[in-house]
Scaffold this active site. Structure first.
Site: not given
Length: 362
Positions: A28-29, A41, A46, A84-85, A124, A142, A196, A206, A307
């Site tokens: 998607w980039r 997105e 999650q 995928l949930g 978000y 996020d 991170c 980093c 979940s």
DNA sequence: CATTCGTGGCA
DNA sequence: TTGCCAAGAAT
């Protein structure tokens, strides 16, 4: 707030330099298609990149643009989403696509408020799509950014609290590079996802380590601070695999909202106290479909975690004793061949059961 | 503000 | 095996 270690300008620059060579090559980039940005997105809500990757390729192949998605049947969309949930995301994508075609001439809204009005688009996603696809100066907040910022500033407060979230959002917005908000946002999330990390962060790699308050005292793994969650209960469940004389199996569709909404499943439900799995199986079929079945033998037991609870599912091979099945909740039920099971969207636990009964002679 | 909503990877 | 958690949104 006075800056430690790094000025804001240095923060932006180091982040940008790092990202220019360390950005992962993600599908998607590769272009700037607001539709693909939106789909990616939503899939990434999650959900880890590695898990979403194959779904994204398949989804945009099946539904190349907003109109294709809007014209598709929900069953078809859910089938592409199976596994995928959080299936509400797929239902909302479908709804939103129809909304975009009807109200926006097929163009994804290019404003924060316009995006937020679409079902399934919250703070978000509106910021992410807005900045990535339209260059809007909106900072994303996020899980990645929260982790990076709470470590960078050594924030001792519970990030589940609204005031803390607001403060973090302001902090993210202050750090945002207004000349290139989309790339800056992606870079922040990329640092969180690849450097991170929640456990064993790679602080040596980093780009903003020298400004990190937590790293200064080696406390990076203490952040972000979160209230601990309640333990998840376990529920005993029985399901009926009802086979007709011609070999077809009975499946039904779940209600359109709530848990696994719109997916198909074998009939069944919760085992009540003092009830055997076979008894529960027969009772649930009676209640849901108005027919009597004889549970013959237990096919398997499948454990599965959702979940907020987990199930132990006892699956029973059943024979119809009498009657014609018809759901009492108005949702459809169907007799399908084993081959046709691949054409309906099933929850994971059901799909594992299907794998068993289609490879064996039963 | 708290709860509901999936799944798979990992220590 | 168990618990944690991941590019959140809706109610």
């Amino acid at each position: 707030m006075a800056e430690r270690g790094l000025t804001i300008a240095e923060f932006r620059r180091r982040l940008s330099v790092w990202f220019s060579s360390r950005a992962r090559d993600l599908p998607w980039r590769r272009g700037v298609d607001p539709y693909q940005t939106w789909i990616s997105e939503v899939m990434l809500q999650q959900t880890r990149v590695d898990q979403a990757l194959p779904y994204f390729e398949r989804f945009v192949d099946a539904f190349p643009d907003v109109r294709a998605l809007a014209e598709a049947e929900l069953d078809e969309v859910l089938l592409n989403w199976e596994g995928l949930g959080y299936y509400g995301r797929a239902r909302n994508l479908h709804l939103a696509a129809r909304q975009v075609v009807r109200d926006h001439g097929g163009q994804i809204p290019g404003t924060y408020d316009g995006l937020k009005q679409l079902p399934g688009v919250g703070d978000y996603t509106a910021s992410a799509v807005g900045s990535l696809a339209f260059g809007l100066p909106e900072a994303v907040l996020d899980g990645n950014v929260i982790r990076v910022l709470t470590r960078y500033d050594a924030v001792p407060d519970d990030v589940g609290r609204s005031p803390v979230r607001r403060q973090l959002r302001r902090r993210a917005q202050a750090l945002l590079d207004p000349t290139n908000p989309g790339t800056h946002n992606e870079a922040m999330m990329e640092v969180g996802a690849t450097v991170c990390t929640p456990r064993n962060p790679r602080c040596a790699e980093c780009p903003i380590q020298s400004g990190c308050a937590a790293h200064l005292v080696g406390s990076q793994e203490q952040y972000p601070v979160k209230a601990q969650k309640a333990p998840v209960p376990e529920v005993q469940v029985a399901v009926a695999v009802i086979e007709r004389e011609d070999g077809r199996l009975l499946v039904q569709r779940r209600p359109p909202s709530g848990l696994l909404g719109g997916l198909w499943e074998f009939p069944g439900g919760k085992i009540e106290a003092g009830e055997s799995p076979a008894e529960a199986c027969a009772r649930e079929v009676r209640e849901e479909l108005g027919v009597e079945v004889h549970p013959i033998h237990e096919i398997t037991v499948i454990r599965h975690a959702y979940s907020h609870f987990r199930i132990v599912m006892s699956a029973w091979s059943c024979r119809l004793a009498s009657g014609v099945p018809a759901t009492t909740n108005g949702e459809p039920c169907l007799w399908v061949t084993r081959d046709q099971l691949a054409d309906f969207a099933f929850p994971r636990a059901n799909r594992r059961l299907i794998e068993l009964i289609t490879q064996e002679t039963d």
